[in-house]
Design a protein around this motif. Structure first.
Motif, mmCIF file in Angstrom:
data_model
loop_
_atom_site.group_PDB
_atom_site.id
_atom_site.type_symbol
_atom_site.label_atom_id
_atom_site.label_comp_id
_atom_site.label_asym_id
_atom_site.label_seq_id
_atom_site.Cartn_x
_atom_site.Cartn_y
_atom_site.Cartn_z
ATOM 1 N N THR A 4 -27.922 17.310 0.007
ATOM 2 C CA THR A 4 -26.734 18.159 -0.102
ATOM 3 C C THR A 4 -25.469 17.327 -0.268
ATOM 4 O OG1 THR A 4 -27.843 19.784 1.294
ATOM 5 C CG2 THR A 4 -25.484 20.034 1.014
ATOM 6 N N ALA A 5 -25.326 16.277 0.506
ATOM 7 C CA ALA A 5 -24.123 15.441 0.420
ATOM 8 C C ALA A 5 -24.044 14.724 -0.929
ATOM 9 C CB ALA A 5 -24.113 14.431 1.557
ATOM 10 N N GLU A 6 -25.143 14.151 -1.368
ATOM 11 C CA GLU A 6 -25.144 13.441 -2.655
ATOM 12 C C GLU A 6 -24.919 14.402 -3.816
ATOM 13 O OE1 GLU A 6 -25.384 10.050 -3.114
ATOM 14 O OE2 GLU A 6 -25.170 10.008 -0.936
ATOM 15 N N LEU A 7 -25.538 15.560 -3.740
ATOM 16 C CA LEU A 7 -25.358 16.557 -4.792
ATOM 17 C C LEU A 7 -23.913 17.032 -4.833
ATOM 18 C CD1 LEU A 7 -27.180 17.771 -6.898
ATOM 19 C CD2 LEU A 7 -27.671 19.644 -5.355
ATOM 20 N N SER A 8 -23.295 17.170 -3.684
ATOM 21 C CA SER A 8 -21.890 17.556 -3.610
ATOM 22 C C SER A 8 -21.010 16.538 -4.334
ATOM 23 C CB SER A 8 -21.466 17.677 -2.149
ATOM 24 O OG SER A 8 -20.077 17.774 -2.032
ATOM 25 N N GLU A 12 -18.924 17.336 -7.765
ATOM 26 C CA GLU A 12 -17.467 17.210 -7.758
ATOM 27 C C GLU A 12 -16.988 16.229 -8.826
ATOM 28 O OE1 GLU A 12 -16.463 16.241 -3.722
ATOM 29 O OE2 GLU A 12 -16.597 18.328 -3.087
ATOM 30 N N SER A 13 -17.879 15.329 -9.246
ATOM 31 C CA SER A 13 -17.547 14.376 -10.309
ATOM 32 C C SER A 13 -17.690 14.983 -11.695
ATOM 33 C CB SER A 13 -18.458 13.153 -10.233
ATOM 34 O OG SER A 13 -18.439 12.581 -8.975
ATOM 35 N N GLY A 14 -18.171 16.210 -11.753
ATOM 36 C CA GLY A 14 -18.311 16.892 -13.026
ATOM 37 C C GLY A 14 -19.693 16.792 -13.645
ATOM 38 N N ALA A 20 -27.530 15.979 -12.194
ATOM 39 C CA ALA A 20 -27.317 15.430 -10.853
ATOM 40 C C ALA A 20 -28.645 15.251 -10.124
ATOM 41 C CB ALA A 20 -26.384 16.337 -10.052
ATOM 42 N N ILE A 21 -29.516 16.227 -10.230
ATOM 43 C CA ILE A 21 -30.825 16.118 -9.574
ATOM 44 C C ILE A 21 -31.635 15.009 -10.222
ATOM 45 C CG2 ILE A 21 -33.026 17.314 -9.228
ATOM 46 C CD1 ILE A 21 -31.404 19.797 -8.529
ATOM 47 N N ASP A 22 -31.526 14.876 -11.534
ATOM 48 C CA ASP A 22 -32.219 13.800 -12.234
ATOM 49 C C ASP A 22 -31.699 12.432 -11.778
ATOM 50 O OD1 ASP A 22 -34.109 12.901 -14.188
ATOM 51 O OD2 ASP A 22 -32.403 12.427 -15.506
ATOM 52 N N ILE A 23 -30.395 12.309 -11.615
ATOM 53 C CA ILE A 23 -29.800 11.049 -11.138
ATOM 54 C C ILE A 23 -30.301 10.718 -9.731
ATOM 55 C CG2 ILE A 23 -27.637 9.973 -10.377
ATOM 56 C CD1 ILE A 23 -26.282 11.452 -12.741
ATOM 57 N N PHE A 82 -21.531 23.040 -1.833
ATOM 58 C CA PHE A 82 -22.337 21.906 -1.378
ATOM 59 C C PHE A 82 -21.555 21.002 -0.422
ATOM 60 C CE2 PHE A 82 -25.401 22.863 -4.757
ATOM 61 C CZ PHE A 82 -26.563 22.706 -4.025
ATOM 62 N N ARG A 83 -20.256 20.859 -0.640
ATOM 63 C CA ARG A 83 -19.450 20.063 0.297
ATOM 64 C C ARG A 83 -19.459 20.713 1.674
ATOM 65 N NH1 ARG A 83 -14.256 20.985 -0.395
ATOM 66 N NH2 ARG A 83 -14.312 20.473 -2.598
ATOM 67 N N GLY A 84 -19.243 22.028 1.703
ATOM 68 C CA GLY A 84 -19.263 22.752 2.979
ATOM 69 C C GLY A 84 -20.632 22.712 3.647
#
Length: 171
Positions: A4-8, A12-14, A20-23, A82-84
């Motif tokens: 959750t934190a990494e996905l957030s 947020e980086s666009g 994002a999940i692939d990264i 996701f940040r929350g």
């Protein structure tokens, strides 16, 4: 929490959700997190929304998590959601650790007390019985202590079993 934190941060980086999940998956996470990322990535490639993919894994994502992700998808506010969620998961982890550490202290103190009582009733008082063997007029508290020691030596396993069952029932 990691997911959750990494996905957030990535959202947020666009970065798009599938990217994002692939990264995160290529970042080398192995074990359960790596497997989860692969499964979520596969579901997203099949056209599912992230909330649908998460709902298919109730052992990992609770209903509140899934519903908030669904609302974030519908409102286009997935990075904020996701940040929350990351902050909430961190709070829950910290609270769980504080409760566990707060509960550990009384358990340790109670264990030390029980061991001390067992030592006193099994070794100290029996050695003192020889001093009082010839006395006929003992104070009531001395007689009570000697009687409690004799009781504990005879029934201590049953007393410990009863205390263990009681502790288990309370827990």
């Amino acid at each position: 929490e990691f997911f959750t934190a990494e996905l957030s941060l990535l959202l947020e980086s666009g970065v798009r959700i599938d990217r994002a999940i692939d990264i995160l998956q290529r970042a080398g996470k192995s074990g359960a997190v790596g497997q989860l990322l692969r499964e979520l990535g596969d579901d997203l490639k099949r056209g599912k929304q992230l909330s649908e993919a998460a709902a298919a894994r109730p052992d990992v994502f609770d209903r509140l998590y899934v519903n908030l992700v669904s609302l974030g998808e519908a409102g286009g506010r997935l990075p904020e959601v996701f940040r929350g969620l990351a902050e909430d998961l961190k709070f829950q982890r910290d609270l769980r650790q504080k409760v566990l550490s707060a509960a550990t202290y009384p358990v340790v103190v109670a264990s030390v007390c029980i061991l001390a009582i067992l030592f006193i009733f099994n070794f100290v008082v029996p050695n003192l019985e020889t001093l009082f063997a010839d006395s006929t007029d003992l104070p009531w508290y001395t007689a009570m202590l000697l009687g409690a020691s004799a009781f504990m030596r005879q029934w201590q396993w049953w007393v410990l079993a009863a205390m263990s069952v009681t502790a288990l029932l309370v827990w």
